[in-house]
Design a protein around this motif. Structure first.
Motif, PDB file in Angstrom:
ATOM      1  N   ASP A  24       0.531  10.343   5.664  1.00  0.00           N
ATOM      2  CA  ASP A  24       0.271  10.844   4.323  1.00  0.00           C
ATOM      3  C   ASP A  24      -0.202   9.708   3.420  1.00  0.00           C
ATOM      4  OD1 ASP A  24       1.145  13.478   4.875  1.00  0.00           O
ATOM      5  OD2 ASP A  24       3.221  12.843   4.651  1.00  0.00           O
ATOM      6  N   VAL A  25       0.377   8.511   3.656  1.00  0.00           N
ATOM      7  CA  VAL A  25       0.089   7.342   2.833  1.00  0.00           C
ATOM      8  C   VAL A  25      -0.332   6.193   3.742  1.00  0.00           C
ATOM      9  CG1 VAL A  25       1.033   5.675   1.190  1.00  0.00           C
ATOM     10  CG2 VAL A  25       1.760   8.067   1.085  1.00  0.00           C
ATOM     11  N   VAL A  26      -1.355   5.429   3.323  1.00  0.00           N
ATOM     12  CA  VAL A  26      -1.842   4.289   4.103  1.00  0.00           C
ATOM     13  C   VAL A  26      -1.996   3.087   3.181  1.00  0.00           C
ATOM     14  CG1 VAL A  26      -3.070   5.769   5.726  1.00  0.00           C
ATOM     15  CG2 VAL A  26      -4.286   4.862   3.740  1.00  0.00           C
ATOM     16  N   THR A  27      -2.195   1.931   3.772  1.00  0.00           N
ATOM     17  CA  THR A  27      -2.477   0.717   3.004  1.00  0.00           C
ATOM     18  C   THR A  27      -3.953   0.379   3.171  1.00  0.00           C
ATOM     19  OG1 THR A  27      -0.236  -0.146   3.311  1.00  0.00           O
ATOM     20  CG2 THR A  27      -1.953  -1.727   2.729  1.00  0.00           C
ATOM     21  N   VAL A  28      -4.652   0.243   2.054  1.00  0.00           N
ATOM     22  CA  VAL A  28      -6.081  -0.077   2.069  1.00  0.00           C
ATOM     23  C   VAL A  28      -6.254  -1.529   1.642  1.00  0.00           C
ATOM     24  CG1 VAL A  28      -8.350   0.477   1.138  1.00  0.00           C
ATOM     25  CG2 VAL A  28      -6.676   2.310   1.508  1.00  0.00           C
ATOM     26  N   GLN A  29      -6.820  -2.331   2.526  1.00  0.00           N
ATOM     27  CA  GLN A  29      -7.053  -3.742   2.211  1.00  0.00           C
ATOM     28  C   GLN A  29      -8.522  -3.946   1.871  1.00  0.00           C
ATOM     29  OE1 GLN A  29      -5.229  -6.829   4.688  1.00  0.00           O
ATOM     30  NE2 GLN A  29      -7.124  -8.003   4.584  1.00  0.00           N
ATOM     31  N   LEU A  30      -8.780  -4.451   0.675  1.00  0.00           N
ATOM     32  CA  LEU A  30     -10.149  -4.706   0.242  1.00  0.00           C
ATOM     33  C   LEU A  30     -10.660  -6.018   0.820  1.00  0.00           C
ATOM     34  CD1 LEU A  30      -9.841  -3.696  -3.533  1.00  0.00           C
ATOM     35  CD2 LEU A  30     -10.309  -2.249  -1.542  1.00  0.00           C
ATOM     36  N   SER A  31     -11.966  -6.244   0.669  1.00  0.00           N
ATOM     37  CA  SER A  31     -12.577  -7.445   1.241  1.00  0.00           C
ATOM     38  C   SER A  31     -12.062  -8.724   0.584  1.00  0.00           C
ATOM     39  CB  SER A  31     -14.100  -7.380   1.101  1.00  0.00           C
ATOM     40  OG  SER A  31     -14.479  -7.307  -0.262  1.00  0.00           O
ATOM     41  N   ASP A  32     -11.511  -8.618  -0.664  1.00  0.00           N
ATOM     42  CA  ASP A  32     -10.973  -9.797  -1.339  1.00  0.00           C
ATOM     43  C   ASP A  32      -9.507 -10.049  -0.998  1.00  0.00           C
ATOM     44  OD1 ASP A  32      -9.627  -7.834  -2.725  1.00  0.00           O
ATOM     45  OD2 ASP A  32     -10.668  -8.135  -4.628  1.00  0.00           O
ATOM     46  N   GLY A  33      -8.964  -9.236  -0.072  1.00  0.00           N
ATOM     47  CA  GLY A  33      -7.601  -9.447   0.382  1.00  0.00           C
ATOM     48  C   GLY A  33      -6.562  -8.592  -0.313  1.00  0.00           C
ATOM     49  N   ARG A  34      -6.901  -7.942  -1.409  1.00  0.00           N
ATOM     50  CA  ARG A  34      -5.925  -7.094  -2.098  1.00  0.00           C
ATOM     51  C   ARG A  34      -5.520  -5.910  -1.228  1.00  0.00           C
ATOM     52  NH1 ARG A  34      -8.430  -4.987  -7.358  1.00  0.00           N
ATOM     53  NH2 ARG A  34     -10.391  -5.321  -6.190  1.00  0.00           N
ATOM     54  N   GLU A  35      -4.229  -5.583  -1.256  1.00  0.00           N
ATOM     55  CA  GLU A  35      -3.722  -4.426  -0.522  1.00  0.00           C
ATOM     56  C   GLU A  35      -3.261  -3.366  -1.514  1.00  0.00           C
ATOM     57  OE1 GLU A  35      -0.761  -5.507   2.303  1.00  0.00           O
ATOM     58  OE2 GLU A  35      -2.185  -6.562   3.620  1.00  0.00           O
ATOM     59  N   LEU A  36      -3.865  -2.172  -1.423  1.00  0.00           N
ATOM     60  CA  LEU A  36      -3.577  -1.084  -2.339  1.00  0.00           C
ATOM     61  C   LEU A  36      -3.112   0.143  -1.571  1.00  0.00           C
ATOM     62  CD1 LEU A  36      -6.768  -1.421  -4.597  1.00  0.00           C
ATOM     63  CD2 LEU A  36      -4.523  -2.470  -4.956  1.00  0.00           C
ATOM     64  N   GLU A  37      -2.332   0.965  -2.232  1.00  0.00           N
ATOM     65  CA  GLU A  37      -1.862   2.186  -1.590  1.00  0.00           C
ATOM     66  C   GLU A  37      -2.966   3.234  -1.579  1.00  0.00           C
ATOM     67  OE1 GLU A  37       0.937   5.490  -3.295  1.00  0.00           O
ATOM     68  OE2 GLU A  37       2.226   4.018  -2.272  1.00  0.00           O
TER      69      GLU A  37
END
Length: 386
Positions: free
Chosen positions: A137-150
């Protein structure tokens, strides 16, 4: 132009790798040959936005432009849904019986997975593969700059292996542009961006090797590419020479578990259509007529009095279903749908699935040595996500 089909021999197996343990092999589907037990990876391409003004000097300029739109998706064990038991989907069965263990020993997190995706809207909409997000239902999305967002899974479609994730934190994300997969030609240059084996922001390039490949699904219409695609590339974007997304990397054919230059990507026109419907409705609606089909081989065609084994042979008709109400019977061979010639039952399945529920479509049917013209009523088969 007749589509070239990629046929699997009986001993061959399709393997989804999108649910491999975190830190190990993840994402993707592989096709195994008869000669060896094989495990492979799936990778899918996502949309990327590129400035359309000016001329890009080389691939590096293009990669720099689209890189911020490509993300890594992590699914942690505790994020997976606990839904009521039911029949396993094709993805679930493949993951369960053909998934590979992590080569990183104790560092692996059982039940977790890792794949790729791409941002298609500044609000944070991400397109990826269904098998990447599995039952989460929920995942962790990591952007190219290293930030991890829900990220929250908005919905998914296991028949085309497309899913959409909404990043729930932040705004103003850089989105990519969809390209014209229908206009893509064999020999066109392409490049893929993703996280093979968890190595984020990895770029590979190649050409389109073939179109219209089928590897076992009713809605298969893959682009075949030779750009290196490995585990963890699943859900990532396949870009054309202008930096527009023309496909979602999804599977590879491999005798070793690694890339051998034969990868498959969902065409952008299909991925975009499915993703749009998920965003708008939370589910995918397909046309249905209520029939089962069987292969029309040379022997059956001869017995029916047909000069060739072209068309969709109806084996069974659902009582009081759309096809029955339209006059179709077992043994009928549908030769044309909406004026378009059908090569086989797979063509019919795709055509019906794309038709709008509630409409009537003219079909040409061969029955008892005669050609009949019928109006085929299209029913609804809304696929809700849970």
């Amino acid at each position: 132009m007749t589509k070239r089909k990629f046929s699997l021999r009986p001993a061959s197996a399709a393997i989804l790798l999108g649910s491999a343990a975190l830190g190990g092999i993840v994402g993707g589907a592989a096709l195994a040959s008869d000669d060896a037990a094989i495990a492979g990876e799936i990778a899918a391409p996502g949309p990327a936005a590129v400035m359309q003004s000016g001329v890009h000097a080389n691939l590096a300029d293009m990669v720099e432009a689209v890189g911020p739109s490509v993300v890594q998706i992590q699914v942690k064990p505790e994020a997976r849904s606990r839904t009521a038991a039911g029949p396993m989907t094709r993805d679930e069965a493949l993951r369960r019986f053909f998934g590979q263990p992590s080569p990183h020993g104790d560092r692996a997190r059982p039940g977790g997975s890792l794949g790729s995706g791409f941002i298609v809207d500044p609000s944070g909409l991400v397109v990826t593969n269904n098998h990447v997000v599995a039952n989460a239902d929920v995942v962790t999305v990591q952007l190219s700059d290293g930030r991890e967002l829900e990220g929250r899974v908005l919905g998914r479609d296991d028949k085309t292996d497309v899913a959409v994730v909404q990043i729930t934190q932040g705004s103003g994300f850089q989105a990519v542009d969809w390209g014209d997969s229908d206009g893509t030609r064999v020999g066109d240059s392409v490049f893929a961006v993703g996280s093979p084996f968890g190595l984020g922001n990895t770029v590979t390039s190649g050409i389109v090797s073939a179109r219209g490949r089928e590897i076992g699904g009713a809605y298969d219409d893959f682009l075949q590419v030779d750009a290196a695609i490995n585990s963890g590339n699943s859900g990532g974007p396949l870009f054309d020479a202008s930096g527009r997304v023309i496909g979602v990397n999804t599977a590879i054919f491999t005798p070793s578990g690694g890339n051998v230059g034969i990868g498959f990507a969902i065409p952008a026109h299909l991925a975009r259509e499915i993703a749009t419907e998920i965003v708008q409705n939370g589910s995918v609606s397909r046309g249905r007529i209520g029939v089962s089909m069987t292969d029309l081989d040379e022997d059956i065609a001869r017995r029916l009095g047909l000069s060739s084994e072209v068309g969709a042979l109806i084996a069974e008709v659902e009582a009081r279903g759309p096809a029955a109400r339209s006059g179709l019977k077992p043994g009928d061979v549908i030769l044309r749908f909406a004026g378009e010639k059908l090569e086989d039952g797979r063509d019919l399945a795709r055509s019906v699935g794309e038709a709008k529920a509630g409409t009537s479509v003219p079909v040409e049917v061969y029955r008892d040595g005669r050609l009949l013209a019928l109006e085929l009523v299209i029913g609804s088969d809304r696929v809700a996500w849970s």
